[in-house]
Design a protein around this motif. Sequence first.
Motif, PDB file in Angstrom:
ATOM      1  N   ILE A 371       0.687  -1.059   0.040  1.00 30.07           N
ATOM      2  CA  ILE A 371      -0.096  -0.003  -0.061  1.00 30.07           C
ATOM      3  C   ILE A 371       0.984   1.286   0.110  1.00 30.07           C
ATOM      4  CG2 ILE A 371      -1.597   1.444   1.784  1.00 30.07           C
ATOM      5  CD1 ILE A 371      -2.752  -1.267   2.443  1.00 30.07           C
ATOM      6  N   GLU A 372       0.580   2.162  -0.957  1.00 31.92           N
ATOM      7  CA  GLU A 372       1.156   3.490  -0.899  1.00 31.92           C
ATOM      8  C   GLU A 372       0.119   4.478  -0.141  1.00 31.92           C
ATOM      9  OE1 GLU A 372       2.550   4.625  -4.862  1.00 31.92           O
ATOM     10  OE2 GLU A 372       2.317   2.408  -5.303  1.00 31.92           O
ATOM     11  N   PRO A 373       0.815   5.020   0.867  1.00 31.80           N
ATOM     12  CA  PRO A 373      -0.274   5.988   1.686  1.00 31.80           C
ATOM     13  C   PRO A 373      -0.180   7.271   1.167  1.00 31.80           C
ATOM     14  CG  PRO A 373       1.520   5.364   3.253  1.00 31.80           C
ATOM     15  CD  PRO A 373       1.615   4.406   1.913  1.00 31.80           C
ATOM     16  N   VAL A 374      -1.358   7.783   1.099  1.00 31.72           N
ATOM     17  CA  VAL A 374      -1.435   9.230   0.612  1.00 31.72           C
ATOM     18  C   VAL A 374      -1.552  10.158   1.711  1.00 31.72           C
ATOM     19  CG1 VAL A 374      -2.417  11.166  -0.788  1.00 31.72           C
ATOM     20  CG2 VAL A 374      -2.651   8.647  -1.435  1.00 31.72           C
ATOM     21  N   PHE A 375      -0.590  11.159   2.013  1.00 32.42           N
ATOM     22  CA  PHE A 375      -0.474  11.801   3.068  1.00 32.42           C
ATOM     23  C   PHE A 375      -0.965  13.460   2.988  1.00 32.42           C
ATOM     24  CE2 PHE A 375       2.742   8.675   4.429  1.00 32.42           C
ATOM     25  CZ  PHE A 375       2.334   8.303   5.731  1.00 32.42           C
ATOM     26  N   GLU A 376      -1.638  14.246   3.990  1.00 31.70           N
ATOM     27  CA  GLU A 376      -1.913  15.171   4.074  1.00 31.70           C
ATOM     28  C   GLU A 376      -0.920  15.924   5.172  1.00 31.70           C
ATOM     29  OE1 GLU A 376      -6.216  15.964   3.717  1.00 31.70           O
ATOM     30  OE2 GLU A 376      -5.828  16.809   5.589  1.00 31.70           O
ATOM     31  N   THR A 377      -0.478  16.962   5.219  1.00 26.82           N
ATOM     32  CA  THR A 377       0.106  17.729   6.062  1.00 26.82           C
ATOM     33  C   THR A 377      -0.357  18.852   6.873  1.00 26.82           C
ATOM     34  OG1 THR A 377       2.370  17.264   4.964  1.00 26.82           O
ATOM     35  CG2 THR A 377       2.574  18.596   6.714  1.00 26.82           C
ATOM     36  N   LEU A 378      -0.503  18.800   8.363  1.00 26.57           N
ATOM     37  CA  LEU A 378      -1.393  19.732   8.876  1.00 26.57           C
ATOM     38  C   LEU A 378      -0.231  20.464   9.767  1.00 26.57           C
ATOM     39  CD1 LEU A 378      -3.491  17.375   8.399  1.00 26.57           C
ATOM     40  CD2 LEU A 378      -4.846  18.620  10.165  1.00 26.57           C
ATOM     41  N   PRO A 379      -0.703  21.839  10.136  1.00 25.54           N
ATOM     42  CA  PRO A 379       0.241  22.337  11.129  1.00 25.54           C
ATOM     43  C   PRO A 379       0.423  21.985  12.576  1.00 25.54           C
ATOM     44  CG  PRO A 379      -1.502  23.825  10.483  1.00 25.54           C
ATOM     45  CD  PRO A 379      -1.588  22.862   9.624  1.00 25.54           C
ATOM     46  N   GLY A 380       1.491  21.988  13.256  1.00 23.07           N
ATOM     47  CA  GLY A 380       1.439  21.484  14.378  1.00 23.07           C
ATOM     48  C   GLY A 380       1.141  22.485  15.404  1.00 23.07           C
ATOM     49  N   TRP A 381       0.973  22.343  16.713  1.00 18.87           N
ATOM     50  CA  TRP A 381       0.730  23.615  17.763  1.00 18.87           C
ATOM     51  C   TRP A 381       1.806  23.982  18.571  1.00 18.87           C
ATOM     52  CZ3 TRP A 381      -2.000  18.976  16.763  1.00 18.87           C
ATOM     53  CH2 TRP A 381      -1.612  17.838  17.612  1.00 18.87           C
ATOM     54  N   ASN A 382       2.829  23.118  18.573  1.00 18.13           N
ATOM     55  CA  ASN A 382       4.046  23.506  19.299  1.00 18.13           C
ATOM     56  C   ASN A 382       3.656  24.173  20.935  1.00 18.13           C
ATOM     57  OD1 ASN A 382       6.690  23.189  18.522  1.00 18.13           O
ATOM     58  ND2 ASN A 382       6.186  23.824  16.582  1.00 18.13           N
ATOM     59  N   THR A 383       2.878  23.671  21.522  1.00 19.80           N
ATOM     60  CA  THR A 383       2.589  24.052  22.717  1.00 19.80           C
ATOM     61  C   THR A 383       2.002  22.973  23.508  1.00 19.80           C
ATOM     62  OG1 THR A 383       1.314  25.765  21.368  1.00 19.80           O
ATOM     63  CG2 THR A 383       0.510  25.653  23.764  1.00 19.80           C
ATOM     64  N   ASP A 384       2.398  23.106  24.872  1.00 17.99           N
ATOM     65  CA  ASP A 384       2.090  22.049  26.013  1.00 17.99           C
ATOM     66  C   ASP A 384       0.581  22.143  26.251  1.00 17.99           C
ATOM     67  OD1 ASP A 384       1.663  20.363  27.995  1.00 17.99           O
ATOM     68  OD2 ASP A 384       3.534  21.014  28.987  1.00 17.99           O
ATOM     69  N   THR A 385       0.016  20.763  25.942  1.00 18.78           N
ATOM     70  CA  THR A 385      -1.611  20.703  25.794  1.00 18.78           C
ATOM     71  C   THR A 385      -1.877  19.858  27.310  1.00 18.78           C
ATOM     72  OG1 THR A 385      -1.438  18.503  24.677  1.00 18.78           O
ATOM     73  CG2 THR A 385      -2.148  20.621  23.544  1.00 18.78           C
ATOM     74  N   THR A 386      -0.991  19.452  27.994  1.00 15.94           N
ATOM     75  CA  THR A 386      -0.968  18.484  29.177  1.00 15.94           C
ATOM     76  C   THR A 386      -1.888  19.052  30.197  1.00 15.94           C
ATOM     77  OG1 THR A 386       1.017  18.920  30.200  1.00 15.94           O
ATOM     78  CG2 THR A 386       0.923  17.100  28.783  1.00 15.94           C
ATOM     79  N   SER A 387      -2.027  20.414  30.332  1.00 17.58           N
ATOM     80  CA  SER A 387      -2.789  20.939  31.388  1.00 17.58           C
ATOM     81  C   SER A 387      -4.292  21.116  30.862  1.00 17.58           C
ATOM     82  CB  SER A 387      -2.147  21.981  32.277  1.00 17.58           C
ATOM     83  OG  SER A 387      -1.311  22.741  31.478  1.00 17.58           O
ATOM     84  N   ALA A 388      -4.544  21.296  29.518  1.00 17.42           N
ATOM     85  CA  ALA A 388      -5.618  21.515  29.163  1.00 17.42           C
ATOM     86  C   ALA A 388      -6.909  20.525  29.711  1.00 17.42           C
ATOM     87  CB  ALA A 388      -5.918  21.665  27.414  1.00 17.42           C
ATOM     88  N   ARG A 389      -7.918  21.469  29.849  1.00 21.03           N
ATOM     89  CA  ARG A 389      -9.187  20.527  30.559  1.00 21.03           C
ATOM     90  C   ARG A 389     -10.339  20.761  29.876  1.00 21.03           C
ATOM     91  NH1 ARG A 389      -5.465  18.487  31.881  1.00 21.03           N
ATOM     92  NH2 ARG A 389      -4.541  17.868  33.846  1.00 21.03           N
TER      93      ARG A 389
END
Length: 439
Positions: A371-389
């Motif tokens: 299988i050849e996967p077709v990829f899409e690229t999305l922007p990252g967020w470069n932010t710590d999410t571990t305290s998001a509630r």
Amino acid sequence: MPNCAVVGAQWGDEGKGKIVDLLSERFDVVARYQGGPNAGHTVTIAGKRHALHHVPSGVFRDNVRIVIGNGTVLDLTKMLVEIDSLVAAGISLDGRFFISERAHVIVPLLSRLDALNEQVAGESGRIGTTQRGIGPTYEAKAARSGIRVADLADATALRERIQKMVDGPVGSRLREAGEDPGDPGAIAAQAHAQYRRIERWVADTALLLNDWMDEGRSILFEGAQGTLLDLDHGSYPFVTSSTTVAGGLCGGLGVSPRRVDHVIGVFKAYATRVGSGPMPTELLDGPEGLGETIRRRGREYGTTTGRPRRCGWFDGVAAAYANRINRFDGACIMLLDVLDSLDEIRVCVGYRLDGAAIRSMPPVVSDAKRIEPVFETLPGWNTDTTSARTWEELPPQARAYLDRLSALIGAEVSVVSVGPDRAQSIIRPGSSLAGRFGF
Ligand code: GDP
Ligand code: IMO
Ligand code: MG
């Protein structure tokens, strides 16, 4: 009260243990329907990490009843170690723990056969099993020569059944490889003694579950492994030997499909697989690559065997396939925080095979590997999410990423997980899960 199934939607280890623990707050019962000690379900509460293999992940809520269903396979030596460590941690099981009398038992010669099969298979044929005896025990079940929990009660009859297993194909295969299958008398005596220790929990669990539902109690069905490891729908033969998909809970517990009200799929925000078999989005970019970054951040080493997990991008085609088989009411997206430091994130949005787009998983492994996967690229967020509630506390790029996953899966995102701890969870207030179960 409605019932809900929690199902692995990828190759296992998606975070089912964490979700079952989290959701069990709103349920009266948690019931495991398949698999055995191949499962490793991790629950982290206030920083303390617990690994479960047989015992359902509702065990940490003392008002919740926990059931090990008839569709499971049990290694009593390992299960007793697990039970003892829970009891030592102050968790009470009496009056709320129930083990099906119809569950099958992994006797030592069956786990030895699993290890032997792997040894002789060679590098290319090896499934990479957990070597816990899962395959041979389900084989014995299907061959109608298995040993069930209820069979352990009568020591004399048990010895005869084990003698038959030692004299039959299982014993022959071990002997051919130069291994001693063991003394039937000693195996039976050990299994019988273990039975005496669990006897007070052994029950007709299908009867109990149906009675409880008639009384209006709600059940959370806990899956093990994942949809892509399902015996029928996974990448056969690189699969486990049970029905891991939502439909498996009916046979594995004795519950009618008419009583399953809600199905939740558990996904990682990326993909992992442990063991052999095709994985189209695997990152094979070496020790300095992104695959290793994800492995390190996500602590991607098996809970059961400690093996490093193969890591890759989220596979949207496999996700839609899992949704087709299970028809999720909602998805849980786990380990989002593992992607916190990436500038860009890739997602597989299509498969091509021999130049043509395909919508499903090819049934033959040699095709799946091409299988050849077709990829899409999305922007990252470069932010710590571990305290998001809350959903609003997540960075906009993370929300956009989750919306894209939701569209690819074909189901709403009901829960987002931003760390291993029970508290590091976001149950979306407007989701069908929140509405139906009052979160
Ligand atoms: P299961 O087999 O589906 O129950 O999953 P495992 O417990 O085998 O593997 C999931 C791993 O991810 C465990 O080590 C969990 O503690 C951990 N985990 C679960 N959710 C999160 C999360 O949101 N973030 C991080 N960093 N770890 C998580
Ligand atoms: P949980 O419940 C991940 C994999 C093994 C192997 C294949 C067959 O923690 O998600 P088996 O021992 O079942 O015959 O092995 O399935 N496997 C799992 N991978 N999570 C699991 O369970 C697994 N249980 C089995 O690595 O590839
Ligand atoms: Mg696991």
